[in-house]
Design an enzyme around this catalytic site. Structure first.
Site, short mmCIF file in Angstrom:
data_model
loop_
_atom_site.label_atom_id
_atom_site.label_comp_id
_atom_site.label_asym_id
_atom_site.label_seq_id
_atom_site.Cartn_x
_atom_site.Cartn_y
_atom_site.Cartn_z
NE ARG A 126 4.68 10.72 4.91
CZ ARG A 126 3.40 10.79 5.28
NH1 ARG A 126 2.58 9.77 5.02
NH2 ARG A 126 2.94 11.87 5.88
NE ARG A 159 -3.05 -2.44 3.12
CZ ARG A 159 -3.63 -2.71 4.29
NH1 ARG A 159 -3.58 -1.82 5.26
NH2 ARG A 159 -4.23 -3.87 4.48
CG ASP A 214 0.34 5.99 3.86
OD1 ASP A 214 -0.35 4.95 3.93
OD2 ASP A 214 1.24 6.27 4.67
#
Length: 247
Positions: A197, A50, A52
């Site tokens: 991140r 996945r 985001d």
């Protein structure tokens, strides 16, 4: 049934992430709609992982099973006619029945981009985090060295990450400067929620002088998200490549 593997790119700004969510525009949802139009079948798309909301991809990998006899070389063209402009199929190939985009992946490469100009680059605003500071790149490189290896990244993932095992192997972290643009490329066996991140945000804090590079091992050992740096915004992150065993 055939198993088709796709390499897809998407500009993540207007997507609510990769995974299907009721009532929201997602990459998986758009792919499945296009495939259903082409095949007349309810097709389930399996992604390598996945991404985001707001995160981009150059080389996301998906696969799906279908009874359609569309020639392999026609899949990309046929799908792109039915897909929105911010989602493109770059390649298609038929793979063995056993291939699974997620479970067969052995690594990924992500790139995080930072715009260091005094004023934001309007043409990079969707793809780079604007940080108008003079960053100490050598200190950032020093800090990055401590993140290479098989380590517990509990301090470098979202506190809500459901997985108990947070050990991941990072093979390399490289920083490359091109004018005002700084690219942080991270290659690893796998990644936790928000991990790249948080790595980018922490390295940026190092570059600003807020964190000493030698504190990185201490952060890792703490197993505490609050000990690491900020989470960099989603729009600076791009999934570059998904790695599979060579056959």
């Amino acid at each position: 049934m055939r198993n088709i593997k796709l390499t897809v790119s998407y500009e993540g700004t207007d997507f609510h992430g990769f995974q299907v969510q009721p009532g929201l525009r997602t990459v998986q949802g758009e792919l499945e709609l296009a495939l259903q139009k082409l095949t007349g079948e309810p097709v389930q798309v399996i992604g390598s992982g996945r991404t985001d909301a707001g995160v981009h991809a150059w080389g996301q990998i998906v696969n799906f099973h279908t009874a359609s006899r569309i020639p392999t070389e026609k899949w990309a063209i046929a799908l792109n006619v039915n897909l929105p402009q911010d989602l493109v199929v770059r390649a298609a190939e038929e793979v063995p029945e056993s291939f699974h985009a997620r479970f067969d992946a052995v690594g990924k490469i992500y790139r995080y981009q930072i715009d260091r100009g005094m004023f934001p680059d309007v043409f990079a605003r969707r793809y780079a985090w604007h940080v108008p500071y003079l960053l100490d790149i050598e200190k950032m490189r020093k800090a990055a060295e401590y993140l290479v290896g098989e380590l517990d990244f509990t301090s470098f993932c979202n506190a809500g990450t459901p997985l108990e095992d947070k050990v991941r192997e990072i093979q390399q972290v490289t920083l490359v400067e091109r004018g005002n643009l700084l690219s942080i490329t991270v290659q690893g066996s796998g990644f936790l929620w928000n991990m790249v991140r948080i790595i980018a945000g922490t390295l940026t804090d190092v570059g600003k002088g807020r964190i000493d590079p030698e504190r990185i091992p201490e952060m890792l050992q703490a197993l505490d998200r609050t000990k690491a740096g900020v989470t960099a915004p989603a729009h600076g992150l791009t999934l570059i490549e998904v790695l599979y065993p060579r056959t």
